[in-house]
Design an enzyme around this catalytic site. Sequence first.
Site, PDB file in Angstrom:
ATOM      1  N   ASP A  21      15.544 -27.129  -1.398  1.00  0.00           N
ATOM      2  CA  ASP A  21      14.859 -27.441  -2.656  1.00  0.00           C
ATOM      3  C   ASP A  21      15.746 -28.342  -3.496  1.00  0.00           C
ATOM      4  O   ASP A  21      16.846 -27.949  -3.879  1.00  0.00           O
ATOM      5  CB  ASP A  21      14.564 -26.119  -3.387  1.00  0.00           C
ATOM      6  CG  ASP A  21      13.994 -26.350  -4.774  1.00  0.00           C
ATOM      7  OD1 ASP A  21      13.464 -27.460  -5.026  1.00  0.00           O
ATOM      8  OD2 ASP A  21      14.075 -25.423  -5.613  1.00  0.00           O
ATOM      9  N   ASN A  23      14.882 -29.789  -6.543  1.00  0.00           N
ATOM     10  CA  ASN A  23      14.638 -29.860  -7.996  1.00  0.00           C
ATOM     11  C   ASN A  23      14.516 -28.503  -8.676  1.00  0.00           C
ATOM     12  O   ASN A  23      14.048 -28.402  -9.796  1.00  0.00           O
ATOM     13  CB  ASN A  23      13.396 -30.713  -8.283  1.00  0.00           C
ATOM     14  CG  ASN A  23      12.143 -30.086  -7.685  1.00  0.00           C
ATOM     15  OD1 ASN A  23      12.242 -29.106  -6.934  1.00  0.00           O
ATOM     16  ND2 ASN A  23      10.996 -30.628  -8.021  1.00  0.00           N
ATOM     17  N   ASP A  25      12.592 -25.875  -8.312  1.00  0.00           N
ATOM     18  CA  ASP A  25      11.332 -25.146  -8.555  1.00  0.00           C
ATOM     19  C   ASP A  25      11.116 -24.030  -7.534  1.00  0.00           C
ATOM     20  O   ASP A  25      10.063 -23.390  -7.507  1.00  0.00           O
ATOM     21  CB  ASP A  25      10.128 -26.101  -8.582  1.00  0.00           C
ATOM     22  CG  ASP A  25       9.872 -26.753  -7.231  1.00  0.00           C
ATOM     23  OD1 ASP A  25      10.677 -26.541  -6.297  1.00  0.00           O
ATOM     24  OD2 ASP A  25       8.864 -27.479  -7.105  1.00  0.00           O
ATOM     25  N   ASP A  29      11.510 -29.350  -0.439  1.00  0.00           N
ATOM     26  CA  ASP A  29      10.788 -30.611  -0.651  1.00  0.00           C
ATOM     27  C   ASP A  29      11.407 -31.740   0.171  1.00  0.00           C
ATOM     28  O   ASP A  29      12.422 -31.545   0.848  1.00  0.00           O
ATOM     29  CB  ASP A  29      10.778 -30.957  -2.151  1.00  0.00           C
ATOM     30  CG  ASP A  29      12.155 -30.770  -2.775  1.00  0.00           C
ATOM     31  OD1 ASP A  29      13.116 -31.342  -2.240  1.00  0.00           O
ATOM     32  OD2 ASP A  29      12.274 -30.029  -3.782  1.00  0.00           O
ATOM     33  N   ASP A 199      -1.734 -29.494  15.937  1.00  0.00           N
ATOM     34  CA  ASP A 199      -2.055 -28.110  15.626  1.00  0.00           C
ATOM     35  C   ASP A 199      -3.298 -27.623  16.379  1.00  0.00           C
ATOM     36  O   ASP A 199      -4.332 -28.306  16.367  1.00  0.00           O
ATOM     37  CB  ASP A 199      -2.315 -28.040  14.112  1.00  0.00           C
ATOM     38  CG  ASP A 199      -2.337 -26.634  13.574  1.00  0.00           C
ATOM     39  OD1 ASP A 199      -1.304 -25.971  13.632  1.00  0.00           O
ATOM     40  OD2 ASP A 199      -3.409 -26.206  13.086  1.00  0.00           O
ATOM     41  N   HIS A 327       7.606 -21.628  13.190  1.00  0.00           N
ATOM     42  CA  HIS A 327       7.211 -21.030  11.915  1.00  0.00           C
ATOM     43  C   HIS A 327       6.161 -19.930  12.079  1.00  0.00           C
ATOM     44  O   HIS A 327       5.768 -19.308  11.099  1.00  0.00           O
ATOM     45  CB  HIS A 327       6.673 -22.128  10.997  1.00  0.00           C
ATOM     46  CG  HIS A 327       5.416 -22.737  11.547  1.00  0.00           C
ATOM     47  ND1 HIS A 327       5.392 -23.439  12.736  1.00  0.00           N
ATOM     48  CD2 HIS A 327       4.139 -22.710  11.110  1.00  0.00           C
ATOM     49  CE1 HIS A 327       4.159 -23.822  12.991  1.00  0.00           C
ATOM     50  NE2 HIS A 327       3.370 -23.395  12.017  1.00  0.00           N
TER      51      HIS A 327
HETATM   52  C1  GLC Z   1      -1.247 -23.220  14.064  1.00  0.00           C
HETATM   53  C2  GLC Z   1      -0.076 -23.264  13.103  1.00  0.00           C
HETATM   54  C3  GLC Z   1      -0.181 -22.108  12.172  1.00  0.00           C
HETATM   55  C4  GLC Z   1      -1.474 -22.228  11.396  1.00  0.00           C
HETATM   56  C5  GLC Z   1      -2.679 -22.357  12.339  1.00  0.00           C
HETATM   57  C6  GLC Z   1      -3.881 -22.849  11.609  1.00  0.00           C
HETATM   58  O1  GLC Z   1      -1.194 -22.112  14.871  1.00  0.00           O
HETATM   59  O2  GLC Z   1       1.129 -23.299  13.804  1.00  0.00           O
HETATM   60  O3  GLC Z   1       0.905 -22.014  11.304  1.00  0.00           O
HETATM   61  O4  GLC Z   1      -1.642 -21.106  10.584  1.00  0.00           O
HETATM   62  O5  GLC Z   1      -2.446 -23.289  13.367  1.00  0.00           O
HETATM   63  O6  GLC Z   1      -3.704 -24.186  11.222  1.00  0.00           O
HETATM   64 CA    CA Z   2      11.360 -28.339  -4.931  1.00  0.00          CA
END
Ligand code: GLC
Ligand code: CA
Length: 554
Positions: A21, A23, A25, A29, A199, A327
């Site tokens: 981050d 800034n 908040d 970013d 995705d 993630h």
């Molecule tokens: C994929 C992404 C996930 C997201 C899903 C819907 O699996 O990696 O983070 O929630 O698609 O876009």
């Molecule tokens: Ca930020």
Amino acid sequence: MKKTWWKESVIYQIYPRSFADSNGDGIGDLNGITSKLDYLKNLGIDVIWLSPVYKSPNDDNGYDISDYEAIMDEFGTMEDFDRMLAEAHARGIKIVMDLVVNHTSDEHKWFLESRSSKDNPKRDYYFWREGKDGREPNNWGSWFSGSAWKYDETTDMYYLHLFSPKQPDLNWDNPVVRKEVFDMMTRWCEKGIDGFRMDVISLISKPAGLPDAPLMNELYGDCGCTANGPHVHEYLQEMNREVLSKYDIMTVGETACVTLEEAKKYANSEGTELNMVFQFEHVGLDGDAEFKWSTRKMPLVPLKENLTKWQKGLDGVAWNSLYFCNHDQPRVINRLGDPSDELREVSAKCIATCLHMMQGTPYVYQGEELGMVNYPFRTVKDFNDLESINAYYELTEKMGWDPKEIFPKIANKSRDNARTPMQWDDSANAGFTTGTPWLAVNPNYVKINAADQVIREDSVFNYYKKLIELRHTYDIIVYGRYELQMAEDPDLYVYTRELDGHKLLVVCNFSDHEREFMPDEEFREGKVLIRNLDNNNILDGILEPYEAYVIYAE
Ligand code: GLC
Ligand code: CA
């Protein structure tokens, strides 16, 4: 096998919200990312995959996009983006964008128009259906709990959302939709980006007539039935012709429910679709019978069997991506290693050795290179992720699970484990922000952080750095043929690689006890390329807990 730069690269995934981050908040970013490019250069990675940075109301942290050609307010501006891209390129680092086109946000202008009336020209950009006997048009469940349909009063019809109701599915059968997407991709390519991570791209072609699916639990049908649909390869080939083939970029498909046979098509070596795909079988091995929520460890023998199937199955005909973390996944040390102070680092290195010596393109997810571990969640209020929160309420309130039984399972697999802020140093909030972080920092940042690891020679960071360097030095690590040894051994993952008469031996003890193991004759005089315990004598035939090493025989 054809040599290409993306086969020889190591990719680093950034989840911008949690990276740095700039800034105060509390939200990571783009300028934060730019300020850390030297750190990534030092690690030695070639490519950054950036999770979505586009304009979004953030129902699913940017995976719900309301404008594909603008930057999310919290992340900065298009000028910040251009500067980040230029600074990355100046360091020889490429940037791959997340392309989320199975669905948009319900706040995207296409959807606002589509929803407004039955005869709007964009009506057919999405899936609108009449209800059936006062209920949803079919039984599909959403990946994020509940029905995959939402009733919309404006026109008294339902729309399809395989994910959250704020993520309506685009209708890829409509050629105008495909053209809109391809044109948007072209504009990003013209800007100079280096590729796309696509995705849930395996879900874009829905089965004709949208029929009911087999039940996945007593409430809903399994929307996995929409994976690898009737026209998915045709649409990707069209995308390849119209956009991808015109640029020197890399592509990786996130392909939910992909099988080996399907992967051979998506990632075929003729290059008519994508370069590689993410498969999910190995990260599903520690799930429960009915769902992913569980406190089980990843079982080693099935893991070996699965990864071996992919290593051998795609050799010469397609290309693997190598990953344990992203993630959406909990931290791998909790699944496959040992998060205790004593064994955390050695087990992190063992896991990394095992993955990084395989054939394919490795992905490192932010914090993985530090050996970051799961967060100690205590109540459902600690979660931010809608998948975890929805699952908790659906399972307890609608399906009658005991909260005490289900909470630890969700906590162990929650996507929030991967999303806690990056641990830069031992100052307040791990140096991630000077403000209040959007998601709590793991309290262990005092002992697990980048500042310590970058300078400490025997750190997890410096071990990853060395693994990456080795991949850049030895062709055999990129292209060699893989062969599993000792398939049934419950503790050891041992395999060899072979290229042009040279051989590599990879030995990993995935247990917390000593094991006997002596390398074969041909490796005893070989060169040890890397090892996670420096002082042991490999030829004494004893492996320490989580010991790993790699020997190269010329
Ligand atoms: C994929 C992404 C996930 C997201 C899903 C819907 O699996 O990696 O983070 O929630 O698609 O876009
Ligand atoms: Ca930020």
